[in-house]
Motif scaffolding. Structure first.
Motif, PDB file in Angstrom:
ATOM      1  N   ALA A 175     105.345   8.256 103.431  1.00 55.24           N
ATOM      2  CA  ALA A 175     106.407   9.106 102.885  1.00 55.24           C
ATOM      3  C   ALA A 175     105.934   9.863 101.650  1.00 55.24           C
ATOM      4  CB  ALA A 175     107.636   8.253 102.549  1.00 55.24           C
ATOM      5  N   LEU A 176     105.165   9.197 100.800  1.00 59.32           N
ATOM      6  CA  LEU A 176     104.693   9.841  99.574  1.00 59.32           C
ATOM      7  C   LEU A 176     103.690  10.957  99.857  1.00 59.32           C
ATOM      8  CD1 LEU A 176     104.360   6.759  97.178  1.00 59.32           C
ATOM      9  CD2 LEU A 176     106.099   8.542  97.144  1.00 59.32           C
ATOM     10  N   LEU A 177     103.091  10.946 101.045  1.00 59.46           N
ATOM     11  CA  LEU A 177     102.187  12.032 101.411  1.00 59.46           C
ATOM     12  C   LEU A 177     102.924  13.367 101.527  1.00 59.46           C
ATOM     13  CD1 LEU A 177      99.808  10.502 104.137  1.00 59.46           C
ATOM     14  CD2 LEU A 177      99.226  11.126 101.796  1.00 59.46           C
ATOM     15  N   ALA A 178     104.228  13.315 101.731  1.00 59.66           N
ATOM     16  CA  ALA A 178     105.003  14.555 101.843  1.00 59.66           C
ATOM     17  C   ALA A 178     104.883  15.402 100.581  1.00 59.66           C
ATOM     18  CB  ALA A 178     106.470  14.232 102.127  1.00 59.66           C
ATOM     19  N   VAL A 179     104.703  14.742  99.439  1.00 53.21           N
ATOM     20  CA  VAL A 179     104.607  15.463  98.162  1.00 53.21           C
ATOM     21  C   VAL A 179     103.425  16.427  98.162  1.00 53.21           C
ATOM     22  CG1 VAL A 179     104.266  15.200  95.672  1.00 53.21           C
ATOM     23  CG2 VAL A 179     105.721  13.588  96.912  1.00 53.21           C
ATOM     24  N   ILE A 180     102.309  16.012  98.742  1.00 55.55           N
ATOM     25  CA  ILE A 180     101.123  16.857  98.680  1.00 55.55           C
ATOM     26  C   ILE A 180     101.300  18.124  99.521  1.00 55.55           C
ATOM     27  CG2 ILE A 180      99.642  14.854  98.275  1.00 55.55           C
ATOM     28  CD1 ILE A 180      98.587  15.110 101.115  1.00 55.55           C
ATOM     29  N   TYR A 181     102.134  18.063 100.545  1.00 53.28           N
ATOM     30  CA  TYR A 181     102.352  19.269 101.353  1.00 53.28           C
ATOM     31  C   TYR A 181     103.287  20.252 100.653  1.00 53.28           C
ATOM     32  CZ  TYR A 181      99.832  16.745 104.900  1.00 53.28           C
ATOM     33  OH  TYR A 181      98.839  16.065 105.567  1.00 53.28           O
ATOM     34  N   VAL A 182     104.130  19.763  99.756  1.00 54.77           N
ATOM     35  CA  VAL A 182     104.917  20.661  98.907  1.00 54.77           C
ATOM     36  C   VAL A 182     103.988  21.399  97.941  1.00 54.77           C
ATOM     37  CG1 VAL A 182     106.720  20.796  97.146  1.00 54.77           C
ATOM     38  CG2 VAL A 182     106.985  19.238  99.104  1.00 54.77           C
ATOM     39  N   ILE A 183     103.034  20.672  97.378  1.00 54.72           N
ATOM     40  CA  ILE A 183     102.022  21.300  96.518  1.00 54.72           C
ATOM     41  C   ILE A 183     101.247  22.350  97.309  1.00 54.72           C
ATOM     42  CG2 ILE A 183      99.909  20.880  95.190  1.00 54.72           C
ATOM     43  CD1 ILE A 183     101.008  18.060  94.602  1.00 54.72           C
ATOM     44  N   ASP A 184     100.944  22.028  98.555  1.00 56.80           N
ATOM     45  CA  ASP A 184     100.252  22.942  99.455  1.00 56.80           C
ATOM     46  C   ASP A 184     101.023  24.259  99.605  1.00 56.80           C
ATOM     47  OD1 ASP A 184      97.836  22.951 100.790  1.00 56.80           O
ATOM     48  OD2 ASP A 184      98.674  22.338 102.708  1.00 56.80           O
ATOM     49  N   MET A 185     102.325  24.164  99.769  1.00 58.07           N
ATOM     50  CA  MET A 185     103.160  25.358  99.930  1.00 58.07           C
ATOM     51  C   MET A 185     103.137  26.229  98.681  1.00 58.07           C
ATOM     52  SD  MET A 185     106.444  23.731 101.978  1.00 58.07           S
ATOM     53  CE  MET A 185     107.174  25.337 102.340  1.00 58.07           C
ATOM     54  N   LEU A 186     103.203  25.604  97.519  1.00 59.86           N
ATOM     55  CA  LEU A 186     103.169  26.364  96.266  1.00 59.86           C
ATOM     56  C   LEU A 186     101.830  27.084  96.098  1.00 59.86           C
ATOM     57  CD1 LEU A 186     104.881  23.752  93.896  1.00 59.86           C
ATOM     58  CD2 LEU A 186     105.881  25.856  94.820  1.00 59.86           C
ATOM     59  N   ALA A 187     100.748  26.410  96.457  1.00 58.98           N
ATOM     60  CA  ALA A 187      99.422  27.032  96.363  1.00 58.98           C
ATOM     61  C   ALA A 187      99.329  28.233  97.301  1.00 58.98           C
ATOM     62  CB  ALA A 187      98.333  26.016  96.684  1.00 58.98           C
ATOM     63  N   THR A 188      99.880  28.108  98.497  1.00 66.12           N
ATOM     64  CA  THR A 188      99.843  29.204  99.466  1.00 66.12           C
ATOM     65  C   THR A 188     100.632  30.402  98.964  1.00 66.12           C
ATOM     66  OG1 THR A 188      99.641  27.644 101.300  1.00 66.12           O
ATOM     67  CG2 THR A 188     100.393  29.862 101.846  1.00 66.12           C
ATOM     68  N   ILE A 189     101.806  30.153  98.411  1.00 65.33           N
ATOM     69  CA  ILE A 189     102.673  31.244  97.934  1.00 65.33           C
ATOM     70  C   ILE A 189     102.040  31.999  96.773  1.00 65.33           C
ATOM     71  CG2 ILE A 189     104.874  31.758  96.795  1.00 65.33           C
ATOM     72  CD1 ILE A 189     106.055  29.366  98.404  1.00 65.33           C
ATOM     73  N   PHE A 190     101.483  31.286  95.812  1.00 62.07           N
ATOM     74  CA  PHE A 190     101.060  31.914  94.561  1.00 62.07           C
ATOM     75  C   PHE A 190      99.568  32.240  94.474  1.00 62.07           C
ATOM     76  CE2 PHE A 190     104.943  29.563  93.321  1.00 62.07           C
ATOM     77  CZ  PHE A 190     105.695  30.648  92.865  1.00 62.07           C
ATOM     78  N   LEU A 191      98.740  31.625  95.319  1.00 60.33           N
ATOM     79  CA  LEU A 191      97.288  31.807  95.151  1.00 60.33           C
ATOM     80  C   LEU A 191      96.583  32.441  96.348  1.00 60.33           C
ATOM     81  CD1 LEU A 191      96.444  28.326  93.530  1.00 60.33           C
ATOM     82  CD2 LEU A 191      96.762  30.525  92.358  1.00 60.33           C
ATOM     83  N   ILE A 192      97.158  32.356  97.526  1.00 61.64           N
ATOM     84  CA  ILE A 192      96.461  32.796  98.738  1.00 61.64           C
ATOM     85  C   ILE A 192      96.881  34.218  99.133  1.00 61.64           C
ATOM     86  CG2 ILE A 192      96.055  32.328 101.187  1.00 61.64           C
ATOM     87  CD1 ILE A 192      94.780  30.294  99.295  1.00 61.64           C
ATOM     88  N   PRO A 193      95.927  35.146  99.301  1.00 66.39           N
ATOM     89  CA  PRO A 193      96.257  36.507  99.735  1.00 66.39           C
ATOM     90  C   PRO A 193      96.436  36.573 101.253  1.00 66.39           C
ATOM     91  CG  PRO A 193      93.903  36.333  99.407  1.00 66.39           C
ATOM     92  CD  PRO A 193      94.483  34.999  99.017  1.00 66.39           C
ATOM     93  N   GLU A 194      97.138  37.594 101.728  1.00 65.49           N
ATOM     94  CA  GLU A 194      97.258  37.827 103.168  1.00 65.49           C
ATOM     95  C   GLU A 194      96.124  38.764 103.597  1.00 65.49           C
ATOM     96  OE1 GLU A 194      97.568  37.573 106.644  1.00 65.49           O
ATOM     97  OE2 GLU A 194      99.363  36.613 105.790  1.00 65.49           O
ATOM     98  N   LEU A 195      95.282  38.306 104.527  1.00 63.23           N
ATOM     99  CA  LEU A 195      94.086  39.071 104.888  1.00 63.23           C
ATOM    100  C   LEU A 195      93.992  39.348 106.394  1.00 63.23           C
ATOM    101  CD1 LEU A 195      91.592  37.092 102.608  1.00 63.23           C
ATOM    102  CD2 LEU A 195      92.506  39.376 102.186  1.00 63.23           C
ATOM    103  N   LYS A 196      95.104  39.243 107.080  1.00 66.82           N
ATOM    104  CA  LYS A 196      95.118  39.448 108.521  1.00 66.82           C
ATOM    105  C   LYS A 196      94.547  40.822 108.911  1.00 66.82           C
ATOM    106  CE  LYS A 196      98.470  40.006 112.318  1.00 66.82           C
ATOM    107  NZ  LYS A 196      98.527  41.487 112.375  1.00 66.82           N
ATOM    108  N   GLY A 197      93.555  40.801 109.795  1.00 62.67           N
ATOM    109  CA  GLY A 197      93.017  42.029 110.371  1.00 62.67           C
ATOM    110  C   GLY A 197      91.983  42.777 109.547  1.00 62.67           C
ATOM    111  N   VAL A 198      91.585  42.251 108.361  1.00 67.48           N
ATOM    112  CA  VAL A 198      90.611  42.987 107.554  1.00 67.48           C
ATOM    113  C   VAL A 198      89.230  42.927 108.190  1.00 67.48           C
ATOM    114  CG1 VAL A 198      91.901  42.446 105.439  1.00 67.48           C
ATOM    115  CG2 VAL A 198      89.955  40.995 106.101  1.00 67.48           C
ATOM    116  N   GLU A 199      88.451  43.967 107.965  1.00 71.97           N
ATOM    117  CA  GLU A 199      87.079  43.992 108.464  1.00 71.97           C
ATOM    118  C   GLU A 199      86.197  43.187 107.503  1.00 71.97           C
ATOM    119  OE1 GLU A 199      86.133  45.100 111.307  1.00 71.97           O
ATOM    120  OE2 GLU A 199      88.135  45.844 111.789  1.00 71.97           O
ATOM    121  N   LEU A 200      85.219  42.478 108.051  1.00 77.40           N
ATOM    122  CA  LEU A 200      84.338  41.672 107.214  1.00 77.40           C
ATOM    123  C   LEU A 200      83.395  42.576 106.429  1.00 77.40           C
ATOM    124  CD1 LEU A 200      83.436  38.681 109.549  1.00 77.40           C
ATOM    125  CD2 LEU A 200      85.348  38.933 107.952  1.00 77.40           C
ATOM    126  N   ASP A 201      83.221  42.222 105.136  1.00 78.59           N
ATOM    127  CA  ASP A 201      82.344  43.007 104.253  1.00 78.59           C
ATOM    128  C   ASP A 201      80.910  42.497 104.417  1.00 78.59           C
ATOM    129  OD1 ASP A 201      81.117  44.372 102.239  1.00 78.59           O
ATOM    130  OD2 ASP A 201      82.045  43.223 100.608  1.00 78.59           O
TER     131      ASP A 201
END
Length: 401
Positions: free
Chosen positions: A375-401
């Motif tokens: 049950a306590l593992l659920a906490v880390i997935y909430v942290i995961d969501m916050l990291a995705t929202i605030f730190l991860i860019p959306e890069l769908k379909g970009v060409e590789l540099d």
């Protein structure tokens, strides 16, 4: 962009996925064999645990080392080095005479194992079209689950007949297959072109933190990979033991439960790749992270073995399905001269963090109960969501540099 996959693209996928299957097979059979190895070589509990720990430590070191080497010397060449190293030292494990030499062989096999994920992901991403990049990354990730599934199915059948030494020799077979496939590959065109353009190669590690945006992305990916590995190892290492001691499952029953959970994980990884190429990376990550929170909390309240069986598959779908997205995301976030370094460094930092998962879950299970620990593992997935929202860019379909 043309979404047609070339024969070269299919070969890179096969070579990368089989290599990753080798990793999953090797790590899971070690878990199944630890008791027999301990009895045969008179190991303490701490020594048996150290075989797993040092395999993971070796994998982290190998990932960082070989990732950087592949950005310098080429994907295919360095993948060949990793596969040879893994095969040699895994084979030597079958001839270990005691704890000390087995620990050395496991650590060095781990070093070879560590390079597989990131380099294989970079190789496949560079060989497939942008519209299908998340899907090919998920296909490579499926290799791990196939290897784990084979280990779960074959170990109860083979182990009583060939022993733990024979199982280590069986673990060399996928390495040889991957080596044969890779021997027929050339370097990806984007790597060759960028190598000619940049002349002398720079420091790939610096490119992971070259500016504020890239540094935030790297931090976000470390958190995502850390949560992924923490949850995966925390659940999968302890679940067979829990099923055996608390619910009276035999090795065969525990392997069956593990197999069902792995099938759920495989479905999750495949679905993740499909969705990420259609609706984007961030929305798909957030969907799976929210599903992980719900299913981990739900699973922690269950006690009926049959219900735990199917619920474990659904939990695995969300908890491990995210593995299908890291390869594409990291391939798109970094340039060619740092792509494999990013894959291996960031994922293996996450793997190092994840190595504490079994320790934390075990401690919580001892102090409270296994259900509380889950049950306590659920906490880390909430942290995961916050990291995705605030730190991860959306890069769908970009060409590789």
């Amino acid at each position: 962009m043309d979404a047609k996959v070339t024969s070269y693209g299919w070969k890179t996928l096969a070579g990368s996925a089989i290599g990753y299957a080798m990793d999953g097979f090797d790590l899971l059979i070690l878990g199944f064999m630890l008791h027999l190895i301990s009895v045969d070589l008179h190991l303490t509990g701490g020594q048996a645990g150290a075989l797993v720990t040092w395999t993971l430590i070796g994998a982290v070191a190998g990932g960082i080392l070989f990732g950087a080497l592949s950005d310098h010397f080429g994907r295919v060449r360095v993948l060949t080095w990793t596969i040879v190293m893994f095969a040699v030292f895994t084979g030597l494990c079958a001839f270990a005479r005691g704890y000390e030499d087995l620990l050395i062989y496991r650590t060095l096999a781990g070093v070879g194992l560590g390079g597989e994920f990131g380099i294989g992901m970079a190789l496949a991403a560079e060989a497939w079209p942008a519209k299908l990049r998340a899907r090919v990354s998920s296909h490579v990730a499926l290799g791990w689950q196939i290897g784990v599934l084979l280990a779960a199915l074959l170990t109860p059948v083979l182990l009583p007949h060939i022993g733990w030494r024979g199982m280590f020799l069986v673990g060399v077979i996928p390495a040889l297959i991957a080596w044969v496939i890779r021997s027929k590959l050339h370097e990806p065109e984007v790597f060759v072109r960028r190598a000619k353009e940049r002349g002398t190669r720079g420091n790939a590690f610096k490119l992971l933190v070259k500016d504020g945006r890239t540094t935030r992305t790297s931090l976000g990916l470390v958190i995502l990979c850390g949560v992924q590995n923490f949850g995966y190892y925390g659940i999968m290492i302890w679940m067979p033991s829990f099923l055996s001691h608390k619910l009276g499952f035999t090795l065969t029953k525990s392997a069956f439960w593990t197999s069902v959970a792995i099938v759920g994980m495989m479905i999750g990884i495949w679905v993740f790749g499909q969705l990420a190429d259609r609706i984007g990376r961030k929305p798909t990550f957030l969907l799976f992270q929210a599903g992980a929170v719900v299913m981990v909390l739900t699973y922690s309240r269950l006690s009926d073995p049959i219900t735990m069986l199917w619920a474990g598959a659904v939990m695995g779908m969300f908890v491990n399905g995210m593995l299908g997205g890291y390869g594409a995301l990291m391939s798109e976030a970094y340039p060619t001269e740092a792509r494999a370094t990013a894959q291996n460094v960031l994922f293996n930092i996450g793997r190092a963090i994840g190595g504490f998962g079994p320790v934390v879950v075990g401690s919580l299970a001892t102090t409270y109960s296994f259900h509380v620990a889950i049950a306590l593992l659920a906490v880390i997935y909430v942290i995961d969501m916050l990291a995705t929202i605030f730190l991860i860019p959306e890069l769908k379909g970009v060409e590789l540099d």
